[in-house]
Design an enzyme around this catalytic site. Structure first.
Site, mmCIF file in Angstrom:
data_model
loop_
_atom_site.group_PDB
_atom_site.id
_atom_site.type_symbol
_atom_site.label_atom_id
_atom_site.label_comp_id
_atom_site.label_asym_id
_atom_site.label_seq_id
_atom_site.Cartn_x
_atom_site.Cartn_y
_atom_site.Cartn_z
ATOM 1 N N HIS A 215 -2.280 -10.131 12.324
ATOM 2 C CA HIS A 215 -1.740 -8.873 11.808
ATOM 3 C C HIS A 215 -1.397 -8.019 13.031
ATOM 4 O O HIS A 215 -2.220 -7.883 13.940
ATOM 5 C CB HIS A 215 -2.781 -8.180 10.919
ATOM 6 C CG HIS A 215 -2.397 -6.774 10.594
ATOM 7 N ND1 HIS A 215 -1.179 -6.452 10.037
ATOM 8 C CD2 HIS A 215 -3.049 -5.586 10.774
ATOM 9 C CE1 HIS A 215 -1.111 -5.146 9.881
ATOM 10 N NE2 HIS A 215 -2.219 -4.594 10.320
ATOM 11 N N GLU B 198 0.853 -1.195 0.000
ATOM 12 C CA GLU B 198 0.000 0.000 0.000
ATOM 13 C C GLU B 198 0.887 1.243 0.000
ATOM 14 O O GLU B 198 0.441 2.336 0.305
ATOM 15 C CB GLU B 198 -0.981 -0.022 1.168
ATOM 16 C CG GLU B 198 -0.376 -0.233 2.527
ATOM 17 C CD GLU B 198 -1.427 -0.272 3.621
ATOM 18 O OE1 GLU B 198 -2.144 0.709 3.761
ATOM 19 O OE2 GLU B 198 -1.509 -1.300 4.334
ATOM 20 N N CYS C 115 -3.445 -3.646 4.591
ATOM 21 C CA CYS C 115 -2.520 -4.675 5.097
ATOM 22 C C CYS C 115 -2.927 -6.086 4.693
ATOM 23 O O CYS C 115 -2.193 -7.044 4.942
ATOM 24 C CB CYS C 115 -2.439 -4.609 6.619
ATOM 25 S SG CYS C 115 -1.950 -3.014 7.222
HETATM 26 P P1 HMG Z 1 -3.419 6.494 21.551
HETATM 27 O O1 HMG Z 1 -4.859 6.855 21.467
HETATM 28 O O2 HMG Z 1 -2.431 7.598 21.660
HETATM 29 O O3 HMG Z 1 -3.111 5.514 22.757
HETATM 30 O O4 HMG Z 1 -3.016 5.667 20.277
HETATM 31 P P2 HMG Z 1 -4.031 5.009 23.942
HETATM 32 O O5 HMG Z 1 -4.367 6.159 24.828
HETATM 33 O O6 HMG Z 1 -5.165 4.147 23.416
HETATM 34 O O7 HMG Z 1 -2.969 4.105 24.698
HETATM 35 C C1 HMG Z 1 -2.504 2.940 24.116
HETATM 36 C C2 HMG Z 1 -2.329 1.903 25.228
HETATM 37 O O8 HMG Z 1 -1.241 2.302 26.066
HETATM 38 C C3 HMG Z 1 -3.537 1.770 26.161
HETATM 39 O O9 HMG Z 1 -3.643 0.416 26.506
HETATM 40 C C4 HMG Z 1 -3.126 2.581 27.390
HETATM 41 O O10 HMG Z 1 -3.780 2.187 28.573
HETATM 42 C C5 HMG Z 1 -1.646 2.240 27.433
HETATM 43 P P3 HMG Z 1 -5.009 -0.398 26.190
HETATM 44 O O11 HMG Z 1 -6.079 0.284 26.948
HETATM 45 O O12 HMG Z 1 -5.233 -0.267 24.699
HETATM 46 O O13 HMG Z 1 -4.716 -1.792 26.613
HETATM 47 N N1 HMG Z 1 -0.828 3.208 28.184
HETATM 48 C C6 HMG Z 1 0.190 2.853 28.991
HETATM 49 N N2 HMG Z 1 0.652 1.633 29.343
HETATM 50 C C7 HMG Z 1 1.727 1.600 30.195
HETATM 51 N N3 HMG Z 1 2.330 2.717 30.708
HETATM 52 C C8 HMG Z 1 1.871 3.943 30.382
HETATM 53 C C9 HMG Z 1 0.754 4.047 29.478
HETATM 54 N N4 HMG Z 1 0.066 5.085 28.951
HETATM 55 C C10 HMG Z 1 -0.902 4.555 28.155
HETATM 56 N N5 HMG Z 1 2.459 5.030 30.867
HETATM 57 C C11 HMG Z 1 -3.317 3.937 18.661
HETATM 58 C C12 HMG Z 1 -2.996 4.260 20.111
HETATM 59 C C13 HMG Z 1 -2.982 2.478 18.411
HETATM 60 C C14 HMG Z 1 -4.789 4.193 18.403
HETATM 61 C C15 HMG Z 1 -2.440 4.852 17.749
HETATM 62 O O14 HMG Z 1 -1.090 4.537 17.894
HETATM 63 C C16 HMG Z 1 -2.812 4.756 16.282
HETATM 64 O O15 HMG Z 1 -3.694 5.451 15.802
HETATM 65 N N6 HMG Z 1 -2.110 3.862 15.495
HETATM 66 C C17 HMG Z 1 -2.396 3.659 14.089
HETATM 67 C C18 HMG Z 1 -3.657 2.864 13.858
HETATM 68 C C19 HMG Z 1 -3.530 1.398 14.216
HETATM 69 O O16 HMG Z 1 -2.442 0.871 14.361
HETATM 70 N N7 HMG Z 1 -4.694 0.698 14.310
HETATM 71 C C20 HMG Z 1 -4.709 -0.705 14.588
HETATM 72 C C21 HMG Z 1 -5.922 -1.424 14.001
HETATM 73 S S1 HMG Z 1 -6.144 -1.061 12.267
HETATM 74 C C22 HMG Z 1 -4.960 -2.060 11.467
HETATM 75 O O17 HMG Z 1 -4.429 -2.941 12.039
HETATM 76 C C23 HMG Z 1 -4.677 -1.733 10.043
HETATM 77 C C24 HMG Z 1 -3.388 -0.973 9.782
HETATM 78 O O18 HMG Z 1 -2.274 -1.836 9.946
HETATM 79 C C25 HMG Z 1 -3.417 -0.367 8.381
HETATM 80 C C26 HMG Z 1 -3.777 -1.240 7.190
HETATM 81 O O19 HMG Z 1 -4.559 -2.172 7.221
HETATM 82 O O20 HMG Z 1 -3.268 -0.889 6.116
HETATM 83 C C27 HMG Z 1 -3.183 0.186 10.737
#
Ligand code: HMG
Length: 389
Positions: free
Chosen positions: A235, A81, A113
């Site tokens: 994935h 992609e 992906c």
């Molecule tokens: P965010 O909103 O900044 O993070 O972004 P958050 O507030 O949800 O925190 C993440 C985790 O860290 C949470 O844990 C927090 O509690 C924890 P969870 O509740 O999820 O278990 N946390 C801590 N843990 C330990 N010590 C600390 C601490 N602080 C917080 N101090 C997000 C997270 C993944 C949403 C962001 O990085 C993002 O937007 N990433 C890109 C999108 C993505 O990867 N999506 C995944 C599903 S879609 C997919 O897989 C397709 C893709 O690969 C693309 C394709 O298909 O082409 C992306």
């Protein structure tokens, strides 16, 4: 007699540079625990100026061609992609760099992906039709989000090359597949953007919903009962996603889950993704590489694969590890690919991230940075130039 078809060989490559999450955290002010524990990432691969999906793809595939020759390869499928041209398939550059025979069909596949899995399944069909042929499937991507966005810490880059063949040496892929498609805008990249747009939390929900969908369909197609699988390759856009997915799959299907067992099993699949970052199409196959390279003897064990691509399309299928597979692993080579990367500081990372290619059609040579075997040498008259390093 039914022919067994599957993955005969698997090899991966990544970039010249790596940005540790400690370095990112020092500048974003985010607690490192969020990166290391919250999302389960420790570093991310960053391409040099003379690296791209083609150089990674050729580097990943070269050892496979060297080991088995190219005589039986009549198809190259490149899934990405991070496309570099709206018309010409990136795999043609790879075909040329690897000196593959002209009597080959080369195509590029896209569906976020998921496309690597589409490539694998299409390859399976071609080999079933003519078991004397082999198909080279390459999943190659550079994951890029905007600087200072929530997605920034989930960037990365890698390519996985797989040779699909009859009587495979590594994994026999099973015929049952669970499929799921639904029209969601969880992650996308319009043609005019070089970084992806994403609705972070919604993308996680979309992934989990799709997982429910593929499991339901897999069961209806006569697939294996869930407890039969010895390991699960998900994935992994960030490695903590594998935990979320596994827990969701077991909970929503009414199966008991031993948390310690789950952690130990999933850890075997996350070793590469936690240091390379999201490599989109390649990610699930890096989970497989990690499993094969780090688990004990998996001979005859059934492995589950859960592939997800935003937008979204997902697929669940099984594979069985073939006796003798240990002799064909590339564990030392894979370790070397990870360890040879050079650490960069935050300033260098941001400079590389801001890179854009000239659009004036002039002759622009790219500075030599990579120490890998292939390089993107520049642009001339709107044509991309590739060379052996
Ligand atoms: P965010 O909103 O900044 O993070 O972004 P958050 O507030 O949800 O925190 C993440 C985790 O860290 C949470 O844990 C927090 O509690 C924890 P969870 O509740 O999820 O278990 N946390 C801590 N843990 C330990 N010590 C600390 C601490 N602080 C917080 N101090 C997000 C997270 C993944 C949403 C962001 O990085 C993002 O937007 N990433 C890109 C999108 C993505 O990867 N999506 C995944 C599903 S879609 C997919 O897989 C397709 C893709 O690969 C693309 C394709 O298909 O082409 C992306």
């Amino acid at each position: 007699m039914t022919t067994s078809v599957g993955i005969h060989d698997l090899s991966f490559a990544t970039t010249e540079f790596v940005l540790p999450h400690t370095e990112l955290a020092a500048h974003t002010g985010v607690d490192i625990g969020k990166y290391h524990i919250g999302i389960g990432q420790r570093s991310m691969s960053i391409p040099a100026l003379d690296e791209d999906i083609v150089t990674m793809a050729a580097t990943a595939a070269a050892p496979i061609v060297e080991r088995w020759g190219a005589d039986r390869i009549r198809t190259v499928v490149l899934a990405t992609e991070t496309s570099i041209d709206q018309s010409k398939a990136a795999g043609i550059y790879v075909h040329s760099l690897l000196n593959l025979p002209p009597s080959t069909r080369v195509v590029e596949l896209k569906q976020a992906c998921y496309a690597g899995t589409a490539g694998l399944q299409f390859a399976m069909g071609l080999v079933h039709r003519d078991p004397t042929q082999q198909v080279l499937v390459i999943a190659t991507d550079v994951s890029r989000y905007d600087l200072d966005s929530a997605g920034e810490s989930t960037q990365g880059a890698a390519a996985v090359a797989m040779l699909v063949s009859a009587d495979p040496a590594l994994i026999r892929i099973e015929p049952q597949s669970g499929l799921h498609t639904s029209d969601v805008m969880d992650f996308w990249r319009p043609n005019y953007r070089s970084t992806a747009l994403v609705a972070g939390q919604e993308s996680i929900s979309a992934y989990l919903q799709a997982l429910e969908g593929v499991w339901k369909d897999y069961t209806e197609q006569g697939g294996r009962p869930l407890p039969e699988f010895a390991a699960f390759c998900y994935h992994q856009p960030f490695t903590k996603m594998a935990t979320k997915a596994h827990r969701h799959l077991f909970n929503t299907t009414g199966h008991d889950l031993d948390e310690d067992q789950m952690t130990a099993m999933l850890r075997l699949t996350t070793a590469y993704n936690e240091v390379l970052g999201n490599s989109y199409t390649a990610s699930m196959y890096l989970a497989l590489a990690s499993l094969l390279d780090h688990a004990g003897d998996l001979t005859d064990q059934p492995i589950a694969f859960a592939s997800y691509g935003s937008g979204c399309v997902a697929e669940f299928f099984g594979g069985t590890v073939v006796p003798g597979y240990l002799e064909h692993l590339r564990t030392d080579g894979h370790q070397a690919v990870v360890e040879r990367r050079r650490s960069i500081d935050h300033h260098t990372y941001r400079t590389l991230h801001g890179r854009s290619l000239p659009e004036d059609g002039g002759h622009h040579l790219t500075p030599k940075q990579t120490t890998g075997p292939f390089r993107f040498a520049g642009l001339s008259g709107h044509k991309r130039l590739y060379e052996h390093s």
